[in-house]
Design an enzyme around this catalytic site. Structure first.
Site, mmCIF file in Angstrom:
data_model
loop_
_atom_site.group_PDB
_atom_site.id
_atom_site.type_symbol
_atom_site.label_atom_id
_atom_site.label_comp_id
_atom_site.label_asym_id
_atom_site.label_seq_id
_atom_site.Cartn_x
_atom_site.Cartn_y
_atom_site.Cartn_z
ATOM 1 C CG HIS A 16 -25.353 20.871 48.866
ATOM 2 N ND1 HIS A 16 -25.329 22.199 49.244
ATOM 3 C CD2 HIS A 16 -24.470 20.240 49.664
ATOM 4 C CE1 HIS A 16 -24.424 22.361 50.203
ATOM 5 N NE2 HIS A 16 -23.900 21.180 50.482
ATOM 6 N NE ARG A 24 -33.685 30.132 38.224
ATOM 7 C CZ ARG A 24 -33.860 29.822 36.932
ATOM 8 N NH1 ARG A 24 -35.019 29.394 36.509
ATOM 9 N NH2 ARG A 24 -32.871 29.959 36.085
ATOM 10 N NE ARG A 51 -24.925 26.945 57.270
ATOM 11 C CZ ARG A 51 -23.639 26.636 57.492
ATOM 12 N NH1 ARG A 51 -23.155 25.471 57.104
ATOM 13 N NH2 ARG A 51 -22.847 27.497 58.078
ATOM 14 C CG HIS A 56 -28.553 23.962 52.857
ATOM 15 N ND1 HIS A 56 -28.849 23.458 54.099
ATOM 16 C CD2 HIS A 56 -27.202 24.068 52.787
ATOM 17 C CE1 HIS A 56 -27.701 23.263 54.747
ATOM 18 N NE2 HIS A 56 -26.693 23.639 53.997
ATOM 19 C CD GLU A 79 -24.851 17.197 59.147
ATOM 20 O OE1 GLU A 79 -24.293 16.177 58.733
ATOM 21 O OE2 GLU A 79 -24.750 18.309 58.593
ATOM 22 C CB THR A 109 -19.320 23.878 53.605
ATOM 23 O OG1 THR A 109 -19.816 22.643 54.120
ATOM 24 C CG2 THR A 109 -17.820 23.773 53.413
ATOM 25 C CD GLU A 160 -20.399 12.971 60.571
ATOM 26 O OE1 GLU A 160 -21.503 12.628 61.034
ATOM 27 O OE2 GLU A 160 -20.262 13.551 59.479
ATOM 28 N N GLY A 204 -16.645 16.186 52.475
ATOM 29 C CA GLY A 204 -15.733 16.198 51.335
ATOM 30 C C GLY A 204 -15.405 14.828 50.781
ATOM 31 N N GLY A 225 -22.634 14.099 51.144
ATOM 32 C CA GLY A 225 -23.667 14.901 50.512
ATOM 33 C C GLY A 225 -23.249 15.562 49.221
ATOM 34 C CG HIS A 226 -20.862 19.538 47.534
ATOM 35 N ND1 HIS A 226 -19.840 19.410 46.618
ATOM 36 C CD2 HIS A 226 -21.517 20.676 47.208
ATOM 37 C CE1 HIS A 226 -19.866 20.440 45.797
ATOM 38 N NE2 HIS A 226 -20.868 21.220 46.127
HETATM 39 N N1 PXP Z 1 -21.173 15.423 58.085
HETATM 40 C C1 PXP Z 1 -21.336 16.641 58.639
HETATM 41 C C2 PXP Z 1 -21.398 16.725 60.129
HETATM 42 C C3 PXP Z 1 -21.501 17.789 57.846
HETATM 43 O O1 PXP Z 1 -21.673 18.988 58.424
HETATM 44 C C4 PXP Z 1 -21.495 17.645 56.438
HETATM 45 C C5 PXP Z 1 -21.678 18.842 55.563
HETATM 46 O O2 PXP Z 1 -22.841 19.498 55.873
HETATM 47 C C6 PXP Z 1 -21.340 16.365 55.908
HETATM 48 C C7 PXP Z 1 -21.150 15.274 56.753
HETATM 49 C C8 PXP Z 1 -21.365 16.102 54.441
HETATM 50 O O3 PXP Z 1 -20.314 16.770 53.806
HETATM 51 P P1 PXP Z 1 -20.281 16.818 52.221
HETATM 52 O O4 PXP Z 1 -21.503 17.564 51.788
HETATM 53 O O5 PXP Z 1 -19.006 17.547 51.932
HETATM 54 O O6 PXP Z 1 -20.282 15.409 51.731
#
Ligand code: PXP
Length: 256
Positions: A16, A24, A51, A56, A79, A109, A160, A204, A225-226
């Site tokens: 992100h 931008r 992706r 992103h 990923e 997502t 995971e 999440g 991440g987010h």
């Molecule tokens: N793990 C995997 C496999 C994911 O696809 C993601 C989101 O891209 C995350 C972890 C991280 O998720 P978040 O951004 O909600 O923390």
């Protein structure tokens, strides 16, 4: 030197930062700079999702992140969807780890886990090619027994578990549902470990919901991440990562 989080790693997902950059169309903020800062703040590894729609992270980011991770001696967790095009990129990149995730262009997502049971014939050759190329392969799945068993059958070394539904249930006040999902993840972690699979969690996770997941004894890695990137807007990236590490360490009763 930062003290280590023994037995459990924090992978910081920097997708992100690229979302913000792409808003931008320029070069700032740079996800590779964010990854360097994340490692300096105590991230044990970097996670990024290339992706198919490149919304992103882009191809150059992935190559640059791999170069950075090699320079810093930290693992890159790449990923991707289980497709031929992505496989070719991952084989050329040679990341430490590849996490295969379900992908749908219309989703906001990654929603839900990979159907490892239904996609056995698609996933198995991809997992084999990645492993032969030196990458550790994980499958992003729901913590349900048949998907765990199927991940093992596909040749994954890691599962995971998707924590999104657990996080959402807590957000919406459905405590008993969240407890049920957490219990399923605890049982799933035991099953996976019995099969010889390493167990990771992600999606999440926040300051408020991370501790019960981090406390699962088989958890070896959390990918977050987010929330960390969002929180960095308020407190800065390094304090956000440091606080997340403290919460994880607290859940594991580790002094850092
Ligand atoms: N793990 C995997 C496999 C994911 O696809 C993601 C989101 O891209 C995350 C972890 C991280 O998720 P978040 O951004 O909600 O923390």
């Amino acid at each position: 030197m930062l003290p280590k989080l023994d037995e459990i790693r924090l992978g910081v997902n920097i997708d992100h930062v690229a979302t913000l950059r792409n808003a931008r169309g320029g070069a700032h903020p740079c996800p590779v700079d964010a990854a360097r800062l994340a490692v300096e703040a105590g991230a044990d590894g970097i996670t990024a999702h290339l992706r198919e729609d490149r919304r992103h992270i882009n191809d150059a980011d992935m190559a640059n992140l791999q170069a950075l991770c090699l320079e810093l001696g930290k693992p890159l967790n790449f990923e991707m969807a289980a497709t031929r095009d992505m496989l070719d990129i991952a084989l050329a990149t040679k990341p430490h780890a590849v996490c295969l995730v379900p992908e749908n262009r219309t989703e906001r997502t990654t929603e839900g886990g990979l159907n490892a049971a239904g996609l056995h014939n698609q996933i198995t050759p991809i997992a084999r090619a990645l492993a032969e190329n030196g990458s550790r392969v994980s499958l992003f799945i729901e913590a349900v027994p048949h998907q765990i068993e199927a991940s093992h059958q596909c040749g994954a070394q890691v599962v995971e578990f998707h924590t999104g539904a657990y996080a959402h249930a807590l957000d919406t006040g459905e405590k008993s549902q969240a407890d049920g999902l957490l219990q399923a993840m605890r049982l799933g972690a035991k099953q996976a470990a019995r099969l010889g699979l390493e167990v990771h969690f992600g999606h999440g996770l926040t300051f408020d919901n991370v501790a019960p997941v981090a406390a699962i004894p088989q958890a070896k890695e959390l990918n977050i991440g987010h929330f960390i990137i969002g929180e960095a807007v308020f407190m800065g990236l390094e304090p956000a990562i440091a606080k997340m590490r403290r919460l994880i360490a607290g859940a594991r009763k580790i002094n850092i």
